[in-house]
Design an enzyme around this catalytic site. Structure first.
Site, mmCIF file in Angstrom:
data_model
loop_
_atom_site.group_PDB
_atom_site.id
_atom_site.type_symbol
_atom_site.label_atom_id
_atom_site.label_comp_id
_atom_site.label_asym_id
_atom_site.label_seq_id
_atom_site.Cartn_x
_atom_site.Cartn_y
_atom_site.Cartn_z
ATOM 1 N N GLU A 1 41.551 37.330 -4.203
ATOM 2 C CA GLU A 1 41.089 36.343 -5.205
ATOM 3 C C GLU A 1 41.573 34.944 -4.814
ATOM 4 O O GLU A 1 40.896 33.957 -5.092
ATOM 5 C CB GLU A 1 41.598 36.702 -6.611
ATOM 6 C CG GLU A 1 41.013 37.980 -7.196
ATOM 7 C CD GLU A 1 39.640 37.801 -7.869
ATOM 8 O OE1 GLU A 1 39.079 36.682 -7.818
ATOM 9 O OE2 GLU A 1 39.140 38.791 -8.428
ATOM 10 N N HIS B 1 40.437 45.875 -7.709
ATOM 11 C CA HIS B 1 39.408 44.860 -7.942
ATOM 12 C C HIS B 1 39.260 43.890 -6.761
ATOM 13 O O HIS B 1 38.153 43.665 -6.255
ATOM 14 C CB HIS B 1 39.726 44.116 -9.244
ATOM 15 C CG HIS B 1 38.824 42.959 -9.512
ATOM 16 N ND1 HIS B 1 37.493 43.125 -9.825
ATOM 17 C CD2 HIS B 1 39.047 41.626 -9.476
ATOM 18 C CE1 HIS B 1 36.944 41.937 -9.987
ATOM 19 N NE2 HIS B 1 37.859 41.009 -9.785
ATOM 20 N N ARG C 1 43.282 38.012 -37.995
ATOM 21 C CA ARG C 1 42.220 37.094 -37.509
ATOM 22 C C ARG C 1 42.732 36.098 -36.480
ATOM 23 O O ARG C 1 42.180 35.018 -36.318
ATOM 24 C CB ARG C 1 41.557 36.355 -38.662
ATOM 25 C CG ARG C 1 40.844 37.302 -39.606
ATOM 26 C CD ARG C 1 39.915 36.572 -40.531
ATOM 27 N NE ARG C 1 39.392 37.494 -41.514
ATOM 28 C CZ ARG C 1 40.019 37.797 -42.639
ATOM 29 N NH1 ARG C 1 41.161 37.220 -42.946
ATOM 30 N NH2 ARG C 1 39.498 38.673 -43.462
ATOM 31 N N HIS D 1 31.531 38.380 -6.617
ATOM 32 C CA HIS D 1 31.641 39.382 -7.671
ATOM 33 C C HIS D 1 30.341 40.151 -7.925
ATOM 34 O O HIS D 1 30.381 41.176 -8.593
ATOM 35 C CB HIS D 1 32.157 38.738 -8.966
ATOM 36 C CG HIS D 1 33.642 38.491 -8.942
ATOM 37 N ND1 HIS D 1 34.245 37.703 -7.979
ATOM 38 C CD2 HIS D 1 34.661 38.936 -9.732
ATOM 39 C CE1 HIS D 1 35.555 37.673 -8.198
ATOM 40 N NE2 HIS D 1 35.838 38.405 -9.253
ATOM 41 N N ASN E 1 32.515 33.628 -10.113
ATOM 42 C CA ASN E 1 31.898 34.913 -9.786
ATOM 43 C C ASN E 1 31.553 35.054 -8.310
ATOM 44 O O ASN E 1 30.929 36.038 -7.918
ATOM 45 C CB ASN E 1 30.609 35.103 -10.607
ATOM 46 C CG ASN E 1 30.924 35.412 -12.052
ATOM 47 O OD1 ASN E 1 31.974 35.970 -12.358
ATOM 48 N ND2 ASN E 1 30.022 35.043 -12.939
ATOM 49 N N LYS F 1 41.536 27.250 -11.404
ATOM 50 C CA LYS F 1 40.992 27.971 -12.563
ATOM 51 C C LYS F 1 41.115 27.104 -13.811
ATOM 52 O O LYS F 1 40.193 27.045 -14.631
ATOM 53 C CB LYS F 1 41.676 29.328 -12.746
ATOM 54 C CG LYS F 1 41.185 30.032 -14.011
ATOM 55 C CD LYS F 1 40.763 31.462 -13.864
ATOM 56 C CE LYS F 1 40.026 31.945 -15.116
ATOM 57 N NZ LYS F 1 40.020 33.376 -15.317
ATOM 58 N N HIS G 1 31.569 43.714 -7.994
ATOM 59 C CA HIS G 1 31.492 44.519 -9.231
ATOM 60 C C HIS G 1 30.613 45.749 -9.026
ATOM 61 O O HIS G 1 30.905 46.826 -9.549
ATOM 62 C CB HIS G 1 30.899 43.689 -10.371
ATOM 63 C CG HIS G 1 31.880 42.753 -11.011
ATOM 64 N ND1 HIS G 1 31.487 41.660 -11.752
ATOM 65 C CD2 HIS G 1 33.225 42.748 -11.039
ATOM 66 C CE1 HIS G 1 32.558 41.020 -12.198
ATOM 67 N NE2 HIS G 1 33.628 41.657 -11.773
ATOM 68 N N GLU H 1 31.848 29.662 -20.410
ATOM 69 C CA GLU H 1 30.974 30.111 -19.327
ATOM 70 C C GLU H 1 29.508 29.766 -19.543
ATOM 71 O O GLU H 1 28.650 30.626 -19.632
ATOM 72 C CB GLU H 1 31.111 31.630 -19.086
ATOM 73 C CG GLU H 1 30.489 32.036 -17.779
ATOM 74 C CD GLU H 1 30.973 33.385 -17.242
ATOM 75 O OE1 GLU H 1 31.900 33.960 -17.828
ATOM 76 O OE2 GLU H 1 30.431 33.821 -16.241
ATOM 77 N N LYS I 1 39.906 34.697 -21.895
ATOM 78 C CA LYS I 1 39.071 35.892 -22.046
ATOM 79 C C LYS I 1 39.988 37.078 -22.314
ATOM 80 O O LYS I 1 40.917 37.329 -21.536
ATOM 81 C CB LYS I 1 38.271 36.160 -20.776
ATOM 82 C CG LYS I 1 37.034 35.307 -20.641
ATOM 83 C CD LYS I 1 36.187 35.856 -19.506
ATOM 84 C CE LYS I 1 34.987 34.991 -19.254
ATOM 85 N NZ LYS I 1 34.190 35.504 -18.124
HETATM 86 N N1 NAD Z 1 40.652 38.054 -18.652
HETATM 87 C C1 NAD Z 1 40.194 37.679 -17.493
HETATM 88 O O1 NAD Z 1 39.731 36.547 -17.306
HETATM 89 C C2 NAD Z 1 40.298 38.640 -16.338
HETATM 90 C C3 NAD Z 1 40.055 38.188 -15.036
HETATM 91 C C4 NAD Z 1 40.212 39.099 -13.986
HETATM 92 C C5 NAD Z 1 40.598 40.402 -14.237
HETATM 93 N N2 NAD Z 1 40.820 40.810 -15.517
HETATM 94 C C6 NAD Z 1 41.254 42.189 -15.811
HETATM 95 O O2 NAD Z 1 42.538 42.404 -15.227
HETATM 96 C C7 NAD Z 1 42.719 43.805 -15.039
HETATM 97 C C8 NAD Z 1 43.379 44.056 -13.697
HETATM 98 O O3 NAD Z 1 44.636 43.437 -13.691
HETATM 99 P P1 NAD Z 1 45.725 43.719 -12.548
HETATM 100 O O4 NAD Z 1 45.064 43.688 -11.228
HETATM 101 O O5 NAD Z 1 46.842 42.824 -12.839
HETATM 102 O O6 NAD Z 1 46.077 45.253 -12.753
HETATM 103 P P2 NAD Z 1 47.093 46.019 -13.731
HETATM 104 O O7 NAD Z 1 47.382 45.250 -14.942
HETATM 105 O O8 NAD Z 1 46.524 47.381 -13.871
HETATM 106 O O9 NAD Z 1 48.430 46.087 -12.860
HETATM 107 C C9 NAD Z 1 48.436 46.818 -11.668
HETATM 108 C C10 NAD Z 1 49.676 47.698 -11.551
HETATM 109 O O10 NAD Z 1 50.795 46.877 -11.232
HETATM 110 C C11 NAD Z 1 51.900 47.220 -12.055
HETATM 111 N N3 NAD Z 1 52.705 46.000 -12.163
HETATM 112 C C12 NAD Z 1 52.444 44.878 -12.879
HETATM 113 N N4 NAD Z 1 53.357 43.929 -12.599
HETATM 114 C C13 NAD Z 1 54.227 44.479 -11.712
HETATM 115 C C14 NAD Z 1 55.360 43.993 -11.024
HETATM 116 N N5 NAD Z 1 55.759 42.724 -11.156
HETATM 117 N N6 NAD Z 1 56.014 44.830 -10.185
HETATM 118 C C15 NAD Z 1 55.571 46.100 -9.995
HETATM 119 N N7 NAD Z 1 54.482 46.614 -10.599
HETATM 120 C C16 NAD Z 1 53.817 45.798 -11.440
HETATM 121 C C17 NAD Z 1 51.282 47.687 -13.330
HETATM 122 O O11 NAD Z 1 52.178 48.487 -14.016
HETATM 123 C C18 NAD Z 1 50.044 48.434 -12.825
HETATM 124 O O12 NAD Z 1 50.390 49.750 -12.475
HETATM 125 C C19 NAD Z 1 41.352 44.434 -15.165
HETATM 126 O O13 NAD Z 1 41.305 45.160 -16.363
HETATM 127 C C20 NAD Z 1 40.392 43.259 -15.220
HETATM 128 O O14 NAD Z 1 39.268 43.525 -16.014
HETATM 129 C C21 NAD Z 1 40.682 39.946 -16.552
HETATM 130 ZN ZN ZN Z 2 37.813 38.902 -9.895
#
Ligand code: NAD
Ligand code: ZN
Length: 382
Positions: free
Chosen positions: A183, A263, A119, A246, A243, A225, A250, A235, A141
């Site tokens: 971003e 993204h 939990r 977005h 957003n 942020k 999206h 939110e 989130k």
């Molecule tokens: N929780 C939130 O508030 C929030 C906000 C925005 C996005 N997200 C989520 O984040 C995700 C996308 O995250 P992302 O863009 O970081 O993508 P990701 O986590 O898929 O990473 C992208 C790629 O980079 C590689 N990688 C990571 N760090 C590295 C490094 N230092 N050197 C080399 N390679 C590296 C990873 O292995 C992966 O292949 C989505 O699922 C999205 O929904 C969440």
């Molecule tokens: Zn975003």
């Protein structure tokens, strides 16, 4: 360079975001100083661990980490279950501190594993992509995707600490790095015009991943942020400014089944669409449009949209979470650093904006319809 520390207010207790080159190596001290231990388990991905695991070992992480596969496909309940299996086998109790080292995928899914294990146990985020450092690691989130939609299963579970080391961004693939930069542009538009200026002036150093240029940039975004989520953790309104770009972004991702764009690339298009709608309505000052489109162009070409069907994009807009009780809440920029929410953006306006991006079949129809009146379907992404 001294690390920059930013405080985030959260209902369950404030936490810090530490931004500093070399902070991965000193992670152990940061955790000790905050009594986040003694039992810790690292969770990472094979890619990130292969590239940066040795620095974490220097920080005292001797125990073998739990490794989860990379990629958006791994962000699902089955992977969360694997993390739970490993925690149970390691006899992790409520005193455990989980340290998630990776991009947004690792952060979101491990965050949800921590939120649901016993939990809720403590989690520390060590984001390793630019997007994760400036966005996903802050705000609490967490969640995973469901076969029927992105981020449908999740929980609010703020971390106990976030440690962002700009040095780890040196190994990030170019496209991932640029995706995060879009971003950063978003933060400039919604809250800090000086950030856009600084980005324009130091772009060569930023693209060369110079930590002197990256550290203040990452910290500025974290500050924005942090300020927004501190004021609106769940939110209820204010957080909506995040957003910006977005709605169309999206929708482009959904219309191309999350395969075409990183993204941030989709958000770059989404920001251009939002700005052009705002300029046409005389809500947005043309100087922001110019500043943003110039920066986006300087970052290099975006994946094409000429074969993406406008119909698919518009139908995705109608299903979006930003449609609340049948009304689309569209974030528009006004003057640099300020936004407003429009609740009467018409399908014709969206079509015109999509046409401006080069989306296929986007010419405005003869009859006017309002996607804002479309019934809300399943909730969508953060
Ligand atoms: N929780 C939130 O508030 C929030 C906000 C925005 C996005 N997200 C989520 O984040 C995700 C996308 O995250 P992302 O863009 O970081 O993508 P990701 O986590 O898929 O990473 C992208 C790629 O980079 C590689 N990688 C990571 N760090 C590295 C490094 N230092 N050197 C080399 N390679 C590296 C990873 O292995 C992966 O292949 C989505 O699922 C999205 O929904 C969440
Ligand atoms: Zn975003």
């Amino acid at each position: 360079m001294e690390p920059i520390r930013i405080e985030v207010a959260a209902a369950g207790g404030a936490y810090s975001v530490v931004v500093g080159p070399g902070s991965l190596k000193t992670l152990g001290h940061e955790l000790d100083a905050r009594h986040l231990g003694p039992r810790r388990i690292l969770v990472s991905s094979p890619t990130v661990w292969a590239l940066h695991g040795s620095r974490l070992r220097q920080a005292g992480a001797h125990r073998t980490p739990i490794l989860v596969p990379d990629g958006e496909r791994s962000k699902r309940l089955r992977t969360v279950e694997r993390v739970h299996d490993a925690l149970i086998r390691a006899k992790a109790d409520r005193s455990i501190v989980i340290v998630a080292v990776g991009g947004g995928v690792v952060g979101d899914l491990v965050g949800f594993a921590a939120a649901s294990y016993l939990r809720g146990v403590r989690i520390v985020h060590v984001p390793t992509t630019l997007l994760a450092q400036v966005d996903s690691a802050i705000g609490g989130k967490t969640g995973v995707n469901h076969g029927l939609g992105k981020n449908l299963i999740g929980a609010f579970h703020p971390p106990s600490l976030v440690v962002a080391d700009p040095l780890v961004l040196a190994t990030l693939p170019r496209r991932e790095f640029r995706s995060g930069l879009y971003e950063v542009i978003k933060y400039g538009v919604i809250a800090d015009p000086a950030l856009l200026d600084r980005m324009g002036e130091t772009l060569p150093a930023i693209l060369a991943r110079d930590p002197q240029a990256l550290t203040p940039l990452v910290a500025a975004c974290c500050r924005i942020k942090a300020g927004i989520v501190s004021a609106d953790e769940r939110e209820s309104g204010l957080r909506r400014v995040l957003n910006f770009g977005h709605t169309v972004g999206h929708a482009l991702e959904a219309a191309t089944e999350y395969r075409r764009f990183r993204h941030g690339e989709a958000i770059a298009y989404g920001m251009l669409a939002a700005l052009s709608i705002g300029v046409t309505r005389s809500v947005t000052s043309p100087e922001i449009y110019d500043a943003v489109s110039t920066l986006i162009a300087r970052l290099g070409p975006l994946p094409p949209v000429s074969d993406v069907a406008a119909r698919a994009v518009l139908s995705a807009v109608g299903r979006d979470k930003k449609v609340v009780a049948g009304t689309l809440h569209f974030v528009a920029a006004t003057t640099p650093g300020r936004t407003t929410t429009l609740t009467d953006v018409s399908e014709a306006e969206l079509r015109t904006a999509l046409k401006g991006l080069g989306v296929r079949g986007a010419a405005p129809p003869r009859r006017r319809a309002t996607p804002g009146r479309t019934r809300a379907a399943s909730p969508r992404e953060s």
